[in-house]
Design a protein around this motif. Structure first.
Motif, mmCIF file in Angstrom:
data_model
loop_
_atom_site.group_PDB
_atom_site.id
_atom_site.type_symbol
_atom_site.label_atom_id
_atom_site.label_comp_id
_atom_site.label_asym_id
_atom_site.label_seq_id
_atom_site.Cartn_x
_atom_site.Cartn_y
_atom_site.Cartn_z
ATOM 1 N N THR A 199 0.964 -1.187 0.121
ATOM 2 C CA THR A 199 -0.229 0.181 -0.337
ATOM 3 C C THR A 199 0.985 0.851 -0.066
ATOM 4 N N ARG A 200 0.791 1.928 -1.050
ATOM 5 C CA ARG A 200 1.371 3.330 -0.671
ATOM 6 C C ARG A 200 0.351 4.939 -1.214
ATOM 7 N N SER A 201 0.353 5.439 -0.013
ATOM 8 C CA SER A 201 -0.454 6.365 -0.048
ATOM 9 C C SER A 201 0.721 7.440 1.275
ATOM 10 N N LYS A 202 0.223 8.308 2.530
ATOM 11 C CA LYS A 202 1.082 9.508 1.939
ATOM 12 C C LYS A 202 1.806 8.955 3.361
ATOM 13 N N ASP A 203 3.306 8.576 3.225
ATOM 14 C CA ASP A 203 3.863 8.441 4.577
ATOM 15 C C ASP A 203 4.286 10.193 5.036
ATOM 16 N N HIS A 313 4.742 4.823 8.025
ATOM 17 C CA HIS A 313 3.621 4.489 6.967
ATOM 18 C C HIS A 313 2.265 4.131 6.846
ATOM 19 N N GLN A 314 1.474 5.079 5.450
ATOM 20 C CA GLN A 314 0.231 4.594 6.155
ATOM 21 C C GLN A 314 -0.223 3.780 5.349
ATOM 22 N N ILE A 315 -0.903 2.698 6.160
ATOM 23 C CA ILE A 315 -1.667 1.631 5.470
ATOM 24 C C ILE A 315 -2.724 1.119 4.437
#
Length: 356
Positions: A199-203, A313-315
């Motif tokens: 999952t890749r979003s706003k870290d 890390h945003q999951i």
């Protein structure tokens, strides 16, 4: 006679001044040019060594634009302390099968705007391990070999995140603290993904100062970047690569501006994308930020200046409130608002110090 003598002295002084100026310009011109970087900035040997003393790496100097160069102009580092932490994070998700979909990525200003996403699985459990360098490399090698076997079966060449019911990420967090002068320091945090998350979003990447009442952060002297590498495959199974460096200047709206204890960046991790007949999978990330800070008291009562670099890390891709995020030197180094806690994994950190 006295007038002639005065004229002679003045003429001699002018001649000496001209010669000195000429020699100075000649010395400047003869200074060894190390290279011209990606943005056309001429980096001399002395300039290169100066930037290295500030904690920059060769790759960062090669990619330094005019704004960042000006932030660090005419500054010299005296002492650097570096600490790395090798972190393995294992996520256990539910067993909902993935569903592919294509959407427009509005968060990244790039010509390669079409991305390929998967549905968001629900996180069931998480395990964070701080490993030695040797353990980290051994386990990464083992997992990479297993992933290569999966990719071979699935006729894919890119090292993608784990798929199915679990996902494992390998990352190295590095904090550098550089003493600039008796009352000024620079702290940087780097997060290098050796195996990217599913999952890749706003870290959030950040740093905080111990004893923050004694210091003030210079919000005009800060910078950040996100570098990624990707591999694309077309219908004929031909492959190509695409890499990009995304930068965040001092006035970027992505900064947290979180009071006096620290500062950090919200970085939207690049997702997989489609462009010109190729499906690209992102295989590598390197996230980076730094800021300068100054002593704000007449007398500092501690023997060391200490900082903590952190990353969370945003999951999932649900929106969250930036105003509810706080940074501290102690644990947890990044605190998320109660309504958003379940949207992030456990923050990881590394700490550094230099003698005052």
């Amino acid at each position: 006679m006295r007038i002639k003598l005065n004229l002679l002295i003045i003429s001699f002084a002018i001649l000496i001044s001209i010669c000195f100026s000429f020699n100075l310009e000649q010395a400047k011109a003869s200074e060894n040019l190390k290279f011209v970087n990606k943005y056309g900035i001429e980096i001399t040997e002395s300039d290169y060594n100066r930037l290295i003393s500030l904690g920059f790496e060769d790759e960062q100097i090669q990619n330094m634009n005019a704004e960042e160069y000006d932030i660090n102009k005419e500054m010299y580092g005296e002492t650097i302390n570096v600490l790395k932490q090798y972190v393995k994070t294992t996520y256990l998700y539910d067993q909902t099968p993935p569903i592919d979909k294509s959407v427009k990525d509005k968060s990244v200003k790039s010509s390669k705007s079409m991305l390929v996403e998967e549905n968001e699985p629900e996180l069931v459990d998480e395990k964070v391990e701080y490993l030695s360098k040797e353990e980290f490399e051994q386990q990464l090698k083992y997992d990479t070999q297993n992933q290569l076997g999966k990719n071979k079966i699935n006729n894919s060449i890119a090292l993608s995140p784990d798929e199915g019911t679990d996902s494992t990420s390998y990352k190295i967090i590095t904090v550098k603290l550089t003493k600039i002068a008796s009352k000024e320091w620079k702290v940087s945090t780097t997060l290098e993904w050796k195996k990217v998350p599913a999952t890749r979003s706003k870290d959030i990447i950040s740093a905080a100062i111990r004893y923050p009442d004694d210091f003030v952060i210079n919000h005009t002297k800060r910078y950040g970047s996100q570098y990624y590498e990707s591999t694309g495959v077309n219908a004929k199974q031909q492959s190509k690569t695409y890499n990009e460096l995304i930068t965040y200047g001092a006035n970027s709206g992505n900064w947290l501006n979180e009071g006096y204890e620290g500062d950090g960046l919200v970085q939207n991790l690049r997702n997989n994308f489609y462009d010109a007949g190729y499906n690209y999978k992102v295989t590598y990330f390197k996230n980076y930020m730094y800021f300068y800070f100054n002593l704000d008291v007449k007398s500092y009562s501690h023997s060391n200046v200490q900082v903590s670099g952190s990353y969370v890390h945003q999951i999932n891709t649900s929106p969250f409130s930036v105003s509810d995020i706080s940074l501290t030197y102690g644990a947890p180094s990044i605190t998320i608002g109660k309504n958003d806690e379940e949207k992030f994994d456990t923050p990881i950190y590394a700490r550094a110090y230099v003698p005052y």
